[in-house]
Design a protein around this motif. Structure first.
Motif, short mmCIF file in Angstrom:
data_model
loop_
_atom_site.label_atom_id
_atom_site.label_comp_id
_atom_site.label_asym_id
_atom_site.label_seq_id
_atom_site.Cartn_x
_atom_site.Cartn_y
_atom_site.Cartn_z
N SER A 574 0.75 -1.41 -0.10
CA SER A 574 -0.08 0.08 0.20
C SER A 574 0.96 1.33 -0.06
CB SER A 574 -0.85 -0.07 1.17
OG SER A 574 -1.40 1.23 1.32
N ARG A 575 0.20 2.31 -0.87
CA ARG A 575 0.98 3.56 -0.71
C ARG A 575 0.04 4.50 0.05
NH1 ARG A 575 6.23 2.47 -1.95
NH2 ARG A 575 6.53 4.62 -2.73
N ALA A 576 -0.85 4.00 1.01
CA ALA A 576 -1.59 5.10 1.66
C ALA A 576 -0.60 5.77 2.64
CB ALA A 576 -2.44 4.02 2.62
N GLU A 577 -1.26 7.22 3.07
CA GLU A 577 -0.49 8.06 3.94
C GLU A 577 -0.09 7.42 4.95
OE1 GLU A 577 -2.62 12.18 2.42
OE2 GLU A 577 -3.30 11.04 4.03
N ALA A 613 0.79 17.87 4.55
CA ALA A 613 1.18 18.03 5.81
C ALA A 613 2.10 16.61 6.25
CB ALA A 613 -0.07 18.09 6.55
N TYR A 614 1.63 15.59 5.95
CA TYR A 614 2.41 14.61 6.10
C TYR A 614 3.63 14.37 5.85
CZ TYR A 614 -1.63 12.02 8.25
OH TYR A 614 -2.74 11.60 9.19
N ALA A 615 3.90 14.94 4.50
CA ALA A 615 5.23 14.98 3.74
C ALA A 615 5.99 15.80 4.56
CB ALA A 615 5.06 15.64 2.40
N ALA A 616 5.67 17.01 5.32
CA ALA A 616 6.36 17.95 6.18
C ALA A 616 6.78 17.15 7.55
CB ALA A 616 5.60 19.08 6.36
N VAL A 617 5.80 16.20 7.97
CA VAL A 617 5.89 15.35 8.97
C VAL A 617 7.06 14.56 8.92
CG1 VAL A 617 5.16 13.55 10.35
CG2 VAL A 617 3.49 15.41 9.99
N ILE A 618 7.12 13.92 7.68
CA ILE A 618 8.24 13.07 7.55
C ILE A 618 9.61 13.91 7.48
CG2 ILE A 618 9.59 11.72 5.54
CD1 ILE A 618 6.63 11.03 4.60
#
Length: 741
Positions: A574-577, A613-618
């Motif tokens: 899966s490529r889910a967030e 937002a999740y990209a920034a969390v990473i």
């Protein structure tokens, strides 16, 4: 235009006349016709009733002008716009002919100014008149919601084309009244299967389901051959007590007229259920279920049932057939798009959605809002737009239980948990015994941190549906929140007994509890068994969650090489967030920073704000892993500007603490504790992650210690109370040292 012949400016004069007519009289001209199409066809032969016959206060001179605009024969209308303007100029402020000739005005100026002015004046006067109830009547009170369940038609005609198609058409037509909402067929079938596996939704079963789900009215229909045509009869039955409220019947001279007969039957039944609204008594002439699409409706119905059962590949076959029969079948394209999206065929889904959206003019208003809402949530990930869309839907159709339920989902995904609870409660009030709506309410309460309410609602679900898998989640969460871990384990054990799906989620829950207490070896053993089961059952959501948790146990043991081998297994599925963010965090901490950055870049290329937002969390997690705390703070703050994610708030607190910014860190970490409901499943996917909560106590203790607050010791002790028996916890020894006098 309706006749398909060329038109000129006199069509605009006709439209102007119709607008003015409806401004004064409302749309009462529709009250004498069975449908909008019938009314339109009638206007081709005879003009609408004169305004004065409907509203006597309208001046005779103005009425004469409007009637001339509306003459069916264009030759009898005003030949030029200037002629119409001249007639309007001849009226005084009260709508009577002025006896002194008014000044001459150039006709183009009049067209641009006086017509606009007249419409504004007429609108104002019409508005004032329409605020008064009609003579001899009182203003209608708001209607209580009326839920209906449509049983499968008794197909006495023996023609398979009627199987599944008539129920869809009847549901659409009944929902023409804003206070009526039809229980979705998939939900009714799911409830029927719980009563009796493989049962048909006949009248008897529909009545049992209606009592179980709290639906007020059952609609049971028959279709039978009558000469060369067909007879359609539908009975409205009060669920409790089981008594007939009304019955309506129509004859169709051919198969092509059956759907139109369904619409007429629905109009009569809506009236019997209390529909007094003229607007809702007419179904849009451009409605998707046209007389030529009966076969398409059946294919669509088959596809819907298959998609509801998770058989998207099979569903696509029938959606495609529906569009081959009726190339303008908007609902079929949207259903096909959703199944394609579920199958991971993004480009195909995007093309199909564009086609569906281009055909929305052939849908009812209610269906337009539903279609758009589904697109915003499932495909675009634009949750704010979904909230706006569904809010308008329930404003126009306040009894739409599914609309309120979908609005609750959109609010939930927008991280507005209080509003999700509110809308979930409203949906549950319309269908008080609907297990799905009630359990959603329980979950919203859990995420909002109201564990007691979540548990109460969940118990109500289990009393009615003892095998409802996700009802055990709020019970387990409430037990963990109350430090009653044996009760949480018992809830998961009971969940496991419900079947394969329940066993998978229970395995994840028990593993999460083990990690919550720091028992990594026990969690790894449990997860290994669960992974084998999920592989066999092809449970992708369960499998990816377990791979991630297993990689966490490997990281705790310092087995970074194993982490870098396990994480790709989750990403392959899966490529889910949720999978990508958790994978990136693990990879960064295991030394594979470049791989983590690739995942961040992939999320940043997606459209939804939450993906950014999740990209920034990473990016923040990479900064933490590398000890670059300023970079970490920047990443987490960037994430919070896009979406107030619990993970971002916690990461920011940790980074600020390590950077020595204790005054900034303390309120961020306090907020994480206050929002601990979100820690139950940090990606809001119902996969348990309560193990994320204990470190908050440790880091809050660190921040408060930096501020020389006495409460720091309490938080260290709380951490030790939870993780004191941990075998592989890098924070445990430091917490003990900080509490030693």
């Amino acid at each position: 235009q309706a006749r398909g012949v060329p038109v000129d400016h006199r069509a605009d004069i006709y439209s102007f006349g119709l607008i003015v007519h409806d401004m004064f009289a409302g749309r009462r001209r529709l009250s004498t016709s069975e449908s909008a199409l019938a009314e339109m066809m009638g206007r081709m032969q005879q003009p609408p009733p004169p305004v004065r016959t409907l509203v006597p206060e309208v001046p005779e001179d103005l009425d004469r002008i409007v009637s001339r605009c509306l003459h069916p024969d264009p030759e009898q209308r005003y030949a030029k716009t200037a002629d119409l303007v001249a007639e309007l100029n001849a009226l005084d402020a009260d709508g009577h002919v002025v006896r002194v000739k008014p000044p001459v005005m150039h006709w183009r100026t009049a067209s641009a100014a006086l017509l606009v002015l007249l419409i504004a004046v007429v609108a104002a006067v019409a508005w004032m008149w329409q605020q008064r109830p009609p003579q001899g009547r009182t203003a209608a009170a708001a209607r209580d919601p009326v839920s209906v369940l449509i049983a499968d038609f008794d197909n006495r005609a023996g023609d398979p084309v009627f199987d599944g198609s008539l129920e869809q058409a009847l549901a659409i037509a009944m929902e023409g009244a804003s206070f009526i909402t039809a229980l979705p067929h998939r939900d009714a079938m799911r409830a029927a299967a719980q009563i009796k596996p493989d049962a048909r939704l006949n009248q008897e079963m529909a009545q049992l389901v209606s009592r179980r789900e709290g639906v007020k009215v059952v609609l049971a229909g028959t279709v039978e051959q009558q000469g060369a045509g067909y007879r359609i009869t539908v009975k409205a039955i009060d669920a409790l007590p089981a008594r007939e409220i009304a019955s309506a019947s129509r004859t169709a001279s051919s198969k092509a007229e059956v759907l139109d007969s369904i619409a007429k039957v629905a109009t009569e039944l809506r009236g019997a259920l209390g529909d007094k609204d003229i607007k809702s008594s007419t179904i849009a002439a451009e409605e998707t279920f046209t007389a030529s699409s009966l076969d398409a409706v059946r294919e669509y119905s088959l596809a819907q049932d298959l998609a509801s059962a998770g058989k998207d590949e099979d569903a696509v076959v029938h959606y495609r057939k529906a569009t081959e029969i009726d190339a303008n079948f908007g609902r079929a394209y949207s259903g096909w798009a959703l199944s394609a999206f579920s199958l991971g065929r993004q480009d195909e889904a995007r093309t199909l959605w564009n086609r569906a959206l281009s055909l929305m003019n052939r849908m009812t208003d209610r269906e337009k809002y539903r279609t758009l809402g589904l697109y915003y949530v499932a495909v675009a990930g634009d949750y704010e737009k979904a909230v706006e869309n569904y809010s308008m839907l329930v404003k126009l159709y306040p009894a739409d239980g599914v609309g309120h339920s979908n609005l609750a989902v959109a609010e939930f995904l927008s991280l507005n948990f209080a509003k999700a609870v509110q809308e979930g409660q409203y949906a549950a009030s319309i269908y008080p015994k609907n297990a799905k709506f009630r359990n959603n309410l329980a979950l919203y309460a859990m995420y909002a941190g109201d564990f007691d309410r979540g548990a109460t609602e969940a118990r109500a679900v289990l009393e009615q549906s003892p095998g409802y898998v996700k009802a055990f989640l709020p019970l387990a969460a409430a037990a963990v929140a109350a430090d009653k871990l044996p009760d949480a384990r018992a809830a998961y054990s009971n969940m496991a007994r419900t079947g394969v799906r329940g066993a998978s989620l229970a395995n994840m829950g028990l593993s999460d509890l083990a990690l919550y207490e720091g028992r990594a070896d026990e969690a790894a053993a449990t997860l290994t068994k669960g992974i084998a089961d999920d592989r066999r059952e092809r449970n992708v959501a369960g499998l990816t969650a377990k791979y991630i948790a297993l990689a966490e146990t490997q990281l705790l043991a310092g087995r970074n090489k194993d982490v870098r081998a396990t994480v790709p297994l989750a990403l392959k599925e899966s490529r889910a967030e949720s999978v990508m963010v958790a994978s990136a965090s693990l990879l960064a901490r295991a030394g594979a920073v470049d791989e983590a950055r690739k995942l961040s870049a992939e999320l940043a290329d997606r459209v939804p704000n939450q993906s950014h937002a999740y990209a920034a969390v990473i990016d923040g997690e990479i900064g933490l892993a590398q000890g670059k705390f300023v970079q970490a703070i920047e990443g987490f703050r960037r994430a919070l500007k896009l979406a107030d994610l619990w993970l971002a708030r916690f990461g920011l607190g940790v980074a600020e603490t390590q950077a020595g910014l204790f005054a900034q860190a303390e309120p961020d970490l306090e907020q994480c504790l206050k929002r601990r409901g979100e820690a139950t499943a940090v990606f809001l996917d119902d996969q348990p992650t309560f193990r994320e909560l204990p470190p908050v106590y440790y880091w809050l203790g660190r921040a408060q210690e930096g501020l020389q607050m006495k409460s720091a010791a309490d938080h260290y002790r709380r951490y030790l109370a939870i993780r004191g028996g941990a075998t592989l916890d890098p924070l445990l020894e430091d917490a003990r040292k900080r509490t030693t006098p």
